[in-house]
Enzyme design. Sequence first.
Site, PDB file in Angstrom:
ATOM      1  N   ARG A  24       3.484  19.633  -6.125  1.00 21.91           N
ATOM      2  CA  ARG A  24       3.732  21.027  -5.766  1.00 21.91           C
ATOM      3  C   ARG A  24       5.215  21.418  -5.742  1.00 21.91           C
ATOM      4  O   ARG A  24       5.583  22.503  -6.176  1.00 21.91           O
ATOM      5  CB  ARG A  24       3.217  21.243  -4.355  1.00 21.91           C
ATOM      6  CG  ARG A  24       1.953  21.996  -4.268  1.00 21.91           C
ATOM      7  CD  ARG A  24       1.713  22.118  -2.776  1.00 21.91           C
ATOM      8  NE  ARG A  24       0.340  21.867  -2.471  1.00 21.91           N
ATOM      9  CZ  ARG A  24      -0.541  22.840  -2.311  1.00 21.91           C
ATOM     10  NH1 ARG A  24      -0.186  24.081  -2.454  1.00 21.91           N
ATOM     11  NH2 ARG A  24      -1.781  22.564  -2.021  1.00 21.91           N
ATOM     12  N   LYS A  71      -6.974   3.787  -4.640  1.00 23.61           N
ATOM     13  CA  LYS A  71      -7.838   3.655  -3.472  1.00 23.61           C
ATOM     14  C   LYS A  71      -7.380   4.641  -2.405  1.00 23.61           C
ATOM     15  O   LYS A  71      -6.210   5.004  -2.422  1.00 23.61           O
ATOM     16  CB  LYS A  71      -7.837   2.221  -2.975  1.00 23.61           C
ATOM     17  CG  LYS A  71      -6.699   1.866  -2.003  1.00 23.61           C
ATOM     18  CD  LYS A  71      -6.942   0.566  -1.331  1.00 23.61           C
ATOM     19  CE  LYS A  71      -7.218   0.707   0.134  1.00 23.61           C
ATOM     20  NZ  LYS A  71      -6.059   0.939   0.997  1.00 23.61           N
ATOM     21  N   HIS A 113      -5.010  -3.010  -5.926  1.00 18.80           N
ATOM     22  CA  HIS A 113      -3.798  -3.725  -6.372  1.00 18.80           C
ATOM     23  C   HIS A 113      -3.832  -5.215  -6.039  1.00 18.80           C
ATOM     24  O   HIS A 113      -3.129  -5.999  -6.653  1.00 18.80           O
ATOM     25  CB  HIS A 113      -2.521  -3.026  -5.871  1.00 18.80           C
ATOM     26  CG  HIS A 113      -2.171  -3.282  -4.442  1.00 18.80           C
ATOM     27  ND1 HIS A 113      -2.740  -2.592  -3.400  1.00 18.80           N
ATOM     28  CD2 HIS A 113      -1.300  -4.154  -3.867  1.00 18.80           C
ATOM     29  CE1 HIS A 113      -2.231  -3.030  -2.257  1.00 18.80           C
ATOM     30  NE2 HIS A 113      -1.358  -3.983  -2.519  1.00 18.80           N
ATOM     31  N   LYS A 166      -2.377  -9.059  -8.140  1.00 24.33           N
ATOM     32  CA  LYS A 166      -1.403 -10.032  -7.621  1.00 24.33           C
ATOM     33  C   LYS A 166      -1.566 -11.343  -8.386  1.00 24.33           C
ATOM     34  O   LYS A 166      -2.688 -11.807  -8.594  1.00 24.33           O
ATOM     35  CB  LYS A 166      -1.625 -10.254  -6.117  1.00 24.33           C
ATOM     36  CG  LYS A 166      -1.224  -9.044  -5.268  1.00 24.33           C
ATOM     37  CD  LYS A 166      -1.347  -9.352  -3.788  1.00 24.33           C
ATOM     38  CE  LYS A 166      -1.160  -8.094  -2.950  1.00 24.33           C
ATOM     39  NZ  LYS A 166       0.208  -7.801  -2.556  1.00 24.33           N
ATOM     40  N   GLU A 202      -0.522  -8.302   8.847  1.00 24.14           N
ATOM     41  CA  GLU A 202       0.710  -7.549   8.602  1.00 24.14           C
ATOM     42  C   GLU A 202       1.478  -7.459   9.910  1.00 24.14           C
ATOM     43  O   GLU A 202       0.875  -7.277  10.975  1.00 24.14           O
ATOM     44  CB  GLU A 202       0.378  -6.142   8.113  1.00 24.14           C
ATOM     45  CG  GLU A 202      -0.284  -6.148   6.753  1.00 24.14           C
ATOM     46  CD  GLU A 202      -0.480  -4.726   6.240  1.00 24.14           C
ATOM     47  OE1 GLU A 202       0.397  -4.229   5.542  1.00 24.14           O
ATOM     48  OE2 GLU A 202      -1.515  -4.128   6.569  1.00 24.14           O
ATOM     49  N   ASP A 245      -9.645   0.209   5.333  1.00 25.60           N
ATOM     50  CA  ASP A 245      -8.363   0.183   4.628  1.00 25.60           C
ATOM     51  C   ASP A 245      -8.143  -1.136   3.872  1.00 25.60           C
ATOM     52  O   ASP A 245      -7.555  -1.144   2.797  1.00 25.60           O
ATOM     53  CB  ASP A 245      -7.233   0.385   5.659  1.00 25.60           C
ATOM     54  CG  ASP A 245      -5.859   0.477   5.018  1.00 25.60           C
ATOM     55  OD1 ASP A 245      -5.708   1.283   4.086  1.00 25.60           O
ATOM     56  OD2 ASP A 245      -4.943  -0.258   5.433  1.00 25.60           O
ATOM     57  N   HIS A 251      -9.641  -4.691  -0.702  1.00 25.66           N
ATOM     58  CA  HIS A 251      -8.833  -5.870  -1.046  1.00 25.66           C
ATOM     59  C   HIS A 251      -9.490  -7.200  -0.665  1.00 25.66           C
ATOM     60  O   HIS A 251      -9.556  -8.131  -1.462  1.00 25.66           O
ATOM     61  CB  HIS A 251      -7.469  -5.806  -0.355  1.00 25.66           C
ATOM     62  CG  HIS A 251      -6.707  -4.546  -0.603  1.00 25.66           C
ATOM     63  ND1 HIS A 251      -6.753  -3.874  -1.796  1.00 25.66           N
ATOM     64  CD2 HIS A 251      -5.875  -3.824   0.188  1.00 25.66           C
ATOM     65  CE1 HIS A 251      -5.973  -2.804  -1.721  1.00 25.66           C
ATOM     66  NE2 HIS A 251      -5.437  -2.744  -0.526  1.00 25.66           N
ATOM     67  N   LYS A 254      -2.956  -4.919  11.682  1.00 30.33           N
ATOM     68  CA  LYS A 254      -1.581  -4.416  11.710  1.00 30.33           C
ATOM     69  C   LYS A 254      -0.908  -4.976  12.955  1.00 30.33           C
ATOM     70  O   LYS A 254      -1.579  -5.263  13.944  1.00 30.33           O
ATOM     71  CB  LYS A 254      -1.569  -2.892  11.805  1.00 30.33           C
ATOM     72  CG  LYS A 254      -2.228  -2.182  10.629  1.00 30.33           C
ATOM     73  CD  LYS A 254      -1.257  -1.955   9.506  1.00 30.33           C
ATOM     74  CE  LYS A 254      -1.880  -1.154   8.381  1.00 30.33           C
ATOM     75  NZ  LYS A 254      -1.195  -1.359   7.109  1.00 30.33           N
TER      76      LYS A 254
HETATM   77  C1  BG6 Z   1      -2.853  -0.873   1.184  1.00 27.64           C
HETATM   78  C2  BG6 Z   1      -3.224  -0.446   2.585  1.00 27.64           C
HETATM   79  O1  BG6 Z   1      -3.935  -0.720   0.315  1.00 27.64           O
HETATM   80  O2  BG6 Z   1      -2.446  -2.236   1.204  1.00 27.64           O
HETATM   81  C3  BG6 Z   1      -2.066  -0.656   3.535  1.00 27.64           C
HETATM   82  O3  BG6 Z   1      -3.617   0.912   2.581  1.00 27.64           O
HETATM   83  C4  BG6 Z   1      -1.570  -2.077   3.468  1.00 27.64           C
HETATM   84  O4  BG6 Z   1      -2.415  -0.310   4.878  1.00 27.64           O
HETATM   85  C5  BG6 Z   1      -1.317  -2.500   2.022  1.00 27.64           C
HETATM   86  O5  BG6 Z   1      -0.366  -2.157   4.216  1.00 27.64           O
HETATM   87  C6  BG6 Z   1      -1.000  -3.970   1.934  1.00 27.64           C
HETATM   88  O6  BG6 Z   1      -0.600  -4.269   0.627  1.00 27.64           O
HETATM   89  P1  BG6 Z   1       0.374  -5.506   0.342  1.00 27.64           P
HETATM   90  O7  BG6 Z   1       0.445  -5.581  -1.134  1.00 27.64           O
HETATM   91  O8  BG6 Z   1       1.683  -5.162   1.004  1.00 27.64           O
HETATM   92  O9  BG6 Z   1      -0.273  -6.680   0.984  1.00 27.64           O
END
Ligand code: BG6
Length: 517
Positions: A66, A172, A202, A206, A240, A259, A264, A364
Site C-alpha cells: 500500500r 504460512k 521453510h 533447511k 526459542e 504456529d 514445521h 517461546k
Molecule cells: C515461524 C513462526 O514460522 O517460524 C515463528 O511463525 C518462529 O513464530 C519461526 O519464530 C522460527 O523459524 P526459525 O527458522 O527461526 O526456526
Amino acid sequence: MLCWFQMPGSNPFQDPVRFQRRVRPCALVIFGANGDLTKRKLIPALYRLAYERRLPTGFAIVGTSRTPLTHDAYRDQMKEAVQRFSEDTPLDENIWRDFASGLFYEAGDLQDPACYAAIAARLDEIEATRQTGGNVLFYLSTQPSHYGPAIRGLAASGLHRGKGWRRIVVEKPFGVDLSSARALDAELHLAFAEEDVYRIDHYLGKETVQNILAFRFGNGLFEPLWNRRYIRNIQITAAESIGVEGRGRYYQEAGALRDMIQNHLLQIMATVAMEPPAVFEARSVRDERAKLLRSIRLFKPGEAATHAVAGQYGPAKSGGAKLLGFREDECVSPHANTDTYAAVPFFVDNWRRAGVPFYIRTGKRLAKRVTDVAIQYNDAPHSPFEAAGMEDAVLGARPNLLVLRVQPEEGISLRFLSKQPGSGMKLRPVSMDFKYGSSFGVRSPAAYETLLLDALGGDATLYTRQDMVEASWNAVTPILEDWGNRNFDFPNYDAGSWGPAESDAMLARRGDSWRTP
Ligand code: BG6
C-alpha cells in the site's frame, strides 16, 4: 550398455533434473513488499542468490504494497534490509547495483483493480526490456487475510495466465483450521493449477532437515534400526529464547500449536518417520510424507486435556534484567489464554512405528534456542557390566541416543557407552560428532534461498501439498478443540526456563523424560 559404476538403482537421490537444473529467465512479484518477512528473509535470500550468480539473466522483482514509494526509495529500503539481515553476505556495491536495477515497486491496494493493472504494465515492460519470456512467480507474503483478495485480483486481471509460466507461493499460515485451509485451497484453484501452487514451509528448506533424508536413505547403516523394535521414543524440540517480538497480535490468535507444530514440526516428524521414496522428486517424496501424516493417530475428544500440555510464559528475572511475561506484551490482552508452549505425544499407526511415542515440544522464551530430533534407542537388554559399577553420569546422560541437530550447531551426534580408561570396567557415555561447519567448510544456504530457487525452477519437492496440509490440521484439530474449551491457569512457566512442570510429568507418566538439549 551396462556400466559397472552406476549407483545402485535403489538410491533415491539420483534425479538428474533436480540436481542440474538451471532457472530460466523470469520475474518475481512480491505481495507484502514492505513487510517483515520480505525484509528479513526474502530480499536477503534473493540478494544472496544474486551474489552467488545463481539467478537467471534479466531476473526482476516487482514489490507491491500500500505505501506509496518510488522505485529508488524502495531500493534504498531493501538495501538497508540486506545490510541489516544478511548475516553472512557482504554487501558488494557492484552486485547490489546490478540486483537493484531489476528491483521495482508498484504501490496499490489489493482490492483495487488498478493495482493489478500497474503490475501488468510493469511486467510487460520487464518482459520487453529484460527478456523474461513472460514467466512470473507470485509470492503471497502479506497478512493471511489478504491472500483471498490477491488471488481474486490476479484471476480477475488475467495475470494468472500469460505467455510464459505463472506460479504462486503461499506463505504460512495456510488457514487457521481445516475448513479455512480448504477454503483457501479452493480459492487458489480458481486461478492456478495444482502444479503451479507452492505452499511454503521453510523448515523443509533447511539443510539439516533435508539431510535427515540423506542420512536415512543415502546410507545402508541406519534405516534397519529405524523402527519400533529398536527405538524407545523420538523427541522433537523447537525451543526459542525470544518472545513474540512485535508479533503479539498475530501470535495471541495463533498460539504455539498452530504456529509451529501444525506445520514445521509435523513436517519434521514426517521427514523422520516416512518410508523411503523411490526417487527424490516432488511426487514420490510428497506422497511418502503425506502417507505418514495421514497415519498419525488422532486424539479422541477430551484426551488432549490429559495427554497434551499447554503453557504460557510469565515474567522472570535473568541476570538482573526483567523478562516480560506474554500477557505483559503491549499487543497482547492481559487475560490471553494463548499457548506459548505446547508439548504433544503423537503416535503413528503403521507397522514400523506402532507404539513409538513422538514427543513434540515447542515454546517461546525457553532456556535457549535449539531445534533438534533425538532418537532414543532401547537400552541393552542385559548389561554384563552392572556389577562393576555403572557411573551415575550414565543415568543423567542416556547412551544409545542419536541426535539430529537442526539448529544451531548443525550436525549429528551419536552417544554410546565406552570403557573409561583405567583398571576395572567403568563405563561412561561418549559422543561421536559430525558438524556441518567443520566437515564441509562451506556455508549452508538459508532455507529461503533453497526454496525460492526451487519455486523459480519449478521444483516442488520441498514444498507441502494440500493433502499434507489437511492431514496436519486433522492431527492438531482435536487438541485445538479441547484447549479452546479450557480456561488455563496461565502463566505456568517462567521466561527462560524449559517450560511447565506438567510437561515433565506428562513424560514421566510414560516412564520417559525430556532430555536437555
Ligand atoms: C515461524 C513462526 O514460522 O517460524 C515463528 O511463525 C518462529 O513464530 C519461526 O519464530 C522460527 O523459524 P526459525 O527458522 O527461526 O526456526
